[in-house]
Design an enzyme around this catalytic site. Sequence first.
Site, PDB file in Angstrom:
ATOM      1  N   LYS A  92       0.753  -1.213  -0.176  1.00  0.00           N
ATOM      2  CA  LYS A  92      -0.020  -0.005   0.003  1.00  0.00           C
ATOM      3  C   LYS A  92       0.870   1.368  -0.090  1.00  0.00           C
ATOM      4  CE  LYS A  92      -4.213  -1.691   2.228  1.00  0.00           C
ATOM      5  NZ  LYS A  92      -3.819  -3.019   1.908  1.00  0.00           N
ATOM      6  N   ASP A 111      -1.387  -2.263  -3.999  1.00  0.00           N
ATOM      7  CA  ASP A 111      -2.683  -2.484  -3.561  1.00  0.00           C
ATOM      8  C   ASP A 111      -3.378  -0.854  -4.024  1.00  0.00           C
ATOM      9  OD1 ASP A 111      -2.684  -4.834  -2.450  1.00  0.00           O
ATOM     10  OD2 ASP A 111      -2.526  -3.810  -0.424  1.00  0.00           O
ATOM     11  N   MET A 112      -4.864  -0.814  -4.121  1.00  0.00           N
ATOM     12  CA  MET A 112      -5.398   0.622  -4.373  1.00  0.00           C
ATOM     13  C   MET A 112      -6.278   1.029  -3.035  1.00  0.00           C
ATOM     14  SD  MET A 112      -5.592   2.884  -6.452  1.00  0.00           S
ATOM     15  CE  MET A 112      -5.339   2.428  -8.268  1.00  0.00           C
ATOM     16  N   GLN A 165     -10.463  -0.772  -8.850  1.00  0.00           N
ATOM     17  CA  GLN A 165     -11.821  -0.915  -8.251  1.00  0.00           C
ATOM     18  C   GLN A 165     -13.085  -0.929  -9.154  1.00  0.00           C
ATOM     19  OE1 GLN A 165     -10.515   1.919  -5.867  1.00  0.00           O
ATOM     20  NE2 GLN A 165      -9.875   0.578  -3.976  1.00  0.00           N
ATOM     21  N   ARG A 195      -4.936  -6.621 -11.024  1.00  0.00           N
ATOM     22  CA  ARG A 195      -6.025  -7.083 -10.106  1.00  0.00           C
ATOM     23  C   ARG A 195      -7.066  -6.354 -10.078  1.00  0.00           C
ATOM     24  NH1 ARG A 195      -4.121  -6.415  -4.217  1.00  0.00           N
ATOM     25  NH2 ARG A 195      -2.540  -7.756  -4.635  1.00  0.00           N
ATOM     26  N   VAL A 200     -10.851  -5.528  -8.393  1.00  0.00           N
ATOM     27  CA  VAL A 200     -11.631  -5.889  -7.232  1.00  0.00           C
ATOM     28  C   VAL A 200     -12.771  -5.111  -7.314  1.00  0.00           C
ATOM     29  CG1 VAL A 200      -9.418  -6.264  -5.879  1.00  0.00           C
ATOM     30  CG2 VAL A 200     -10.312  -3.887  -5.780  1.00  0.00           C
ATOM     31  N   LYS A 201     -13.695  -5.217  -6.233  1.00  0.00           N
ATOM     32  CA  LYS A 201     -14.792  -4.465  -6.161  1.00  0.00           C
ATOM     33  C   LYS A 201     -14.652  -3.187  -5.429  1.00  0.00           C
ATOM     34  CE  LYS A 201     -18.114  -8.164  -6.645  1.00  0.00           C
ATOM     35  NZ  LYS A 201     -19.297  -8.940  -5.487  1.00  0.00           N
ATOM     36  N   ALA A 251     -12.852  -1.617  -1.747  1.00  0.00           N
ATOM     37  CA  ALA A 251     -13.176  -1.938  -0.073  1.00  0.00           C
ATOM     38  C   ALA A 251     -13.205  -0.633   0.647  1.00  0.00           C
ATOM     39  CB  ALA A 251     -12.159  -2.722   0.481  1.00  0.00           C
ATOM     40  N   ARG A 278     -12.880  -5.899   6.368  1.00  0.00           N
ATOM     41  CA  ARG A 278     -13.245  -7.416   6.238  1.00  0.00           C
ATOM     42  C   ARG A 278     -14.906  -7.335   7.087  1.00  0.00           C
ATOM     43  NH1 ARG A 278      -9.081  -6.814   3.807  1.00  0.00           N
ATOM     44  NH2 ARG A 278     -11.001  -5.958   2.358  1.00  0.00           N
ATOM     45  N   ALA A 283     -16.907  -5.015   7.469  1.00  0.00           N
ATOM     46  CA  ALA A 283     -17.631  -4.175   6.654  1.00  0.00           C
ATOM     47  C   ALA A 283     -18.345  -4.866   5.490  1.00  0.00           C
ATOM     48  CB  ALA A 283     -17.130  -2.797   6.136  1.00  0.00           C
TER      49      ALA A 283
HETATM   50  P1  FDA Z   1     -18.836  -9.609  -2.199  1.00  0.00           P
HETATM   51  O1  FDA Z   1     -18.388  -8.746  -1.222  1.00  0.00           O
HETATM   52  O2  FDA Z   1     -20.023  -9.492  -3.124  1.00  0.00           O
HETATM   53  O3  FDA Z   1     -18.651 -11.124  -1.372  1.00  0.00           O
HETATM   54  C1  FDA Z   1     -19.326 -11.913  -2.113  1.00  0.00           C
HETATM   55  C2  FDA Z   1     -19.032 -13.315  -1.041  1.00  0.00           C
HETATM   56  O4  FDA Z   1     -17.846 -13.545  -0.542  1.00  0.00           O
HETATM   57  C3  FDA Z   1     -20.086 -13.101   0.200  1.00  0.00           C
HETATM   58  O5  FDA Z   1     -21.337 -13.129  -0.044  1.00  0.00           O
HETATM   59  C4  FDA Z   1     -19.299 -13.779   1.108  1.00  0.00           C
HETATM   60  O6  FDA Z   1     -19.891 -15.379   0.808  1.00  0.00           O
HETATM   61  C5  FDA Z   1     -17.885 -13.694   0.818  1.00  0.00           C
HETATM   62  N1  FDA Z   1     -17.251 -12.770   1.479  1.00  0.00           N
HETATM   63  C6  FDA Z   1     -16.759 -11.659   0.875  1.00  0.00           C
HETATM   64  N2  FDA Z   1     -16.054 -10.534   1.939  1.00  0.00           N
HETATM   65  C7  FDA Z   1     -16.055 -11.478   2.922  1.00  0.00           C
HETATM   66  C8  FDA Z   1     -15.497 -11.407   4.118  1.00  0.00           C
HETATM   67  N3  FDA Z   1     -15.025 -10.190   4.718  1.00  0.00           N
HETATM   68  N4  FDA Z   1     -15.833 -12.163   5.274  1.00  0.00           N
HETATM   69  C9  FDA Z   1     -16.427 -13.431   4.896  1.00  0.00           C
HETATM   70  N5  FDA Z   1     -16.960 -13.658   3.621  1.00  0.00           N
HETATM   71  C10 FDA Z   1     -16.732 -12.923   2.804  1.00  0.00           C
HETATM   72  N6  FDA Z   1      -9.764  -3.749  -2.312  1.00  0.00           N
HETATM   73  C11 FDA Z   1      -9.341  -2.525  -2.603  1.00  0.00           C
HETATM   74  O7  FDA Z   1     -10.009  -1.527  -2.434  1.00  0.00           O
HETATM   75  N7  FDA Z   1      -8.040  -2.475  -2.767  1.00  0.00           N
HETATM   76  C12 FDA Z   1      -7.233  -3.383  -2.884  1.00  0.00           C
HETATM   77  O8  FDA Z   1      -6.025  -3.318  -3.110  1.00  0.00           O
HETATM   78  C13 FDA Z   1      -7.678  -4.732  -2.817  1.00  0.00           C
HETATM   79  N8  FDA Z   1      -7.074  -5.949  -2.597  1.00  0.00           N
HETATM   80  C14 FDA Z   1      -7.551  -7.043  -2.593  1.00  0.00           C
HETATM   81  C15 FDA Z   1      -6.934  -8.377  -3.017  1.00  0.00           C
HETATM   82  C16 FDA Z   1      -7.673  -9.587  -3.072  1.00  0.00           C
HETATM   83  C17 FDA Z   1      -6.850 -10.592  -3.227  1.00  0.00           C
HETATM   84  C18 FDA Z   1      -9.019  -9.611  -2.662  1.00  0.00           C
HETATM   85  C19 FDA Z   1      -9.629 -10.824  -2.761  1.00  0.00           C
HETATM   86  C20 FDA Z   1      -9.726  -8.609  -2.487  1.00  0.00           C
HETATM   87  C21 FDA Z   1      -9.075  -7.297  -2.297  1.00  0.00           C
HETATM   88  N9  FDA Z   1      -9.797  -6.218  -2.291  1.00  0.00           N
HETATM   89  C22 FDA Z   1      -9.069  -4.889  -2.325  1.00  0.00           C
HETATM   90  C23 FDA Z   1     -10.990  -6.222  -1.440  1.00  0.00           C
HETATM   91  C24 FDA Z   1     -12.215  -5.993  -2.575  1.00  0.00           C
HETATM   92  O9  FDA Z   1     -12.450  -4.751  -2.996  1.00  0.00           O
HETATM   93  C25 FDA Z   1     -13.540  -6.396  -1.762  1.00  0.00           C
HETATM   94  O10 FDA Z   1     -13.771  -5.497  -0.641  1.00  0.00           O
HETATM   95  C26 FDA Z   1     -13.700  -7.778  -1.307  1.00  0.00           C
HETATM   96  O11 FDA Z   1     -13.236  -8.743  -2.049  1.00  0.00           O
HETATM   97  C27 FDA Z   1     -15.181  -8.271  -1.241  1.00  0.00           C
HETATM   98  O12 FDA Z   1     -15.466  -8.339  -2.557  1.00  0.00           O
HETATM   99  P2  FDA Z   1     -15.957  -9.653  -3.208  1.00  0.00           P
HETATM  100  O13 FDA Z   1     -15.582  -9.454  -4.611  1.00  0.00           O
HETATM  101  O14 FDA Z   1     -15.373 -10.714  -2.641  1.00  0.00           O
HETATM  102  O15 FDA Z   1     -17.543  -9.775  -3.347  1.00  0.00           O
END
Ligand code: FDA
Length: 308
Positions: A98, A135-136, A164, A185, A187-188, A190, A290, A292
Amino acid sequence: MLRLTLLKAAQSQRVRRLVTSAPGSRSLVGRFVVGETLEEAVQATCGLVGEAFAVTLDHLGEDTLDEAQAAATRDTYVALLDRLGELGLAAQTEVSLKLSTVGQALPHDGHRIALDNARTVCAAAQRAGTTVTIDMEDHTTVDSTLAIVGELRDDFPWTGAVLQSCLRRTEADCRDLAHAASRVRLVKGAYAESASVAYPAKADVDLAYVRCLKILMAGEDYPMVASHDPRMVEIAGALAKQYGRAPGSYEYQMLHGIRASEQRRLVATGERVRVYVPYGQDWYGYFMRRLAERPANVGFFLRSIVSR
Ligand code: FDA
């Protein structure tokens, strides 16, 4: 609403004190964070590599406003990369960095200081035989972060970027980065963002994720599909087939402690899966993000405190 409250709390010193001293915190944190020390991180990495996963290691921390602290974080990464090289783990293990931890948020010259520190980390990765993904963080940092990634790529073309899908600008950023040898990478997102820059509805963030995936899978880049969402995983697989991508020309990424059985299932089908492994003492911001993401985690956390 709960998501936004938790993301705001991630910035609050008062809530930080409450959560980090709560007796129930440690056990839930342990689900997401492998430990506090380099050796704990290395041990977790060995276990994952033994199960055929690739790994990206994140030394936890954010937003330093102290140049000496930024330099200390840089040195921690260099020591980590040296250790990965010594242990022969570098082929399967990269690091995630980061920029706010290495000086980007410093009021004077933050961009340059973060770039210089990130360059030192990339040089250590090159020596060890591995890569770095930047990371973003929140949307105010995106221009600076992408500019730094661009500058790092002049010397270290393998430097990974993160985009993102929640941000309205991201489809255009995907088009810019979908070129040969570009590791991206997806991601959605965070962080708490306003509707002026990000889609407020989760359904729109998901749709944008699919549009971005299409651009990256159709491009010449190396897409890193970072999501636990079963629909995104399935769509990524279908798009990879549609665009004639063999396993290994893209990868899935998931966080340590989330959907571990799905991670193993994907590996068993021959897919490349990288687990994001955080370690270190400064786990608060990461932990709150996490929580959130999943209200059930908050209930579990509160119950673990009350039951003590
Ligand atoms: P979504 O939030 O829709 O979740 C889908 C399903 O996954 C949920 O229904 C649940 O089953 C499971 N799940 C998801 N999160 C969970 C949790 N915390 N605890 C338990 N179960 C959970 N973001 C960012 O802004 N900058 C970054 O650099 C990164 N880097 C990054 C690296 C990697 C390898 C990952 C996987 C994620 C990130 N993120 C990130 C975080 C990302 O932006 C996002 O917030 C999370 O991955 C949750 O989104 P999902 O795509 O998993 O879908």
